[in-house]
Design a protein around this motif. Structure first.
Motif, PDB file in Angstrom:
ATOM      1  N   PRO A 183     -54.604  53.521  74.573  1.00  0.00           N
ATOM      2  CA  PRO A 183     -55.437  53.885  73.425  1.00  0.00           C
ATOM      3  C   PRO A 183     -55.028  53.094  72.174  1.00  0.00           C
ATOM      4  N   ASP A 184     -55.951  53.014  71.211  1.00  0.00           N
ATOM      5  CA  ASP A 184     -55.674  52.265  69.981  1.00  0.00           C
ATOM      6  C   ASP A 184     -54.682  52.990  69.077  1.00  0.00           C
ATOM      7  N   ASP A 185     -54.673  54.310  69.130  1.00  0.00           N
ATOM      8  CA  ASP A 185     -53.755  55.088  68.289  1.00  0.00           C
ATOM      9  C   ASP A 185     -52.330  54.920  68.823  1.00  0.00           C
ATOM     10  N   PRO A 186     -51.369  54.494  67.998  1.00  0.00           N
ATOM     11  CA  PRO A 186     -50.002  54.257  68.467  1.00  0.00           C
ATOM     12  C   PRO A 186     -49.325  55.506  69.023  1.00  0.00           C
ATOM     13  N   HIS A 187     -49.601  56.672  68.442  1.00  0.00           N
ATOM     14  CA  HIS A 187     -48.974  57.899  68.949  1.00  0.00           C
ATOM     15  C   HIS A 187     -49.506  58.252  70.341  1.00  0.00           C
ATOM     16  N   LYS A 188     -50.809  58.065  70.541  1.00  0.00           N
ATOM     17  CA  LYS A 188     -51.402  58.322  71.864  1.00  0.00           C
ATOM     18  C   LYS A 188     -50.900  57.291  72.880  1.00  0.00           C
ATOM     19  N   ALA A 189     -50.803  56.038  72.450  1.00  0.00           N
ATOM     20  CA  ALA A 189     -50.297  54.979  73.343  1.00  0.00           C
ATOM     21  C   ALA A 189     -48.855  55.284  73.747  1.00  0.00           C
ATOM     22  N   HIS A 190     -48.079  55.753  72.771  1.00  0.00           N
ATOM     23  CA  HIS A 190     -46.690  56.112  73.062  1.00  0.00           C
ATOM     24  C   HIS A 190     -46.655  57.236  74.096  1.00  0.00           C
ATOM     25  N   GLY A 191     -47.526  58.235  73.951  1.00  0.00           N
ATOM     26  CA  GLY A 191     -47.583  59.344  74.902  1.00  0.00           C
ATOM     27  C   GLY A 191     -47.959  58.876  76.297  1.00  0.00           C
TER      28      GLY A 191
END
Length: 106
Positions: free
Chosen positions: A8-16
């Motif tokens: 995903p583009d959102d870094p927090h979602k990508a981290h998850g």
């Protein structure tokens, strides 16, 4: 296989997502380690069984090896016996033919 487009583009979602994937792979590695331990244990058990079989059959293998030599000697003696009997039969047949010719008056 995961690539950049799957994140995903959102870094927090990508981290998850990345943490979840890492955890999945870590769990899979643990399962594979357990399977490998089982395989190693089975292999050890099979090797012990094979060692016992080898020890138990060593005498039988030696007997067969000795038997091979006996068979070779037996074949040699049998061949010699056949030769002697063939020559003896030829001599007796020749002698019998000579005696019959002489007894008929030649």
């Amino acid at each position: 296989m995961m690539n950049e487009k799957d994140l995903p583009d959102d870094p927090h979602k990508a981290h998850g997502v990345l943490i979840r994937k890492i955890n999945e792979h870590t769990e899979k590695m643990h399962r594979l380690d357990e399977k490998l331990d089982d395989v190693i244990s089975e292999n050890r058990t099979q090797n012990e069984k094979l060692d016992r079989i080898e020890k138990n059959t060593a005498g039988l293998v030696n007997a067969f090896d000795a038997g091979k030599g006996t068979v070779k000697v037996g074949k040699w003696i049998g061949g010699a016996l056949i030769f002697v009997c063939s020559v003896g039969t030829a001599v007796v047949s020749f002698w019998d033919a000579i005696v019959r010719i002489l007894s008929k008056g030649g």
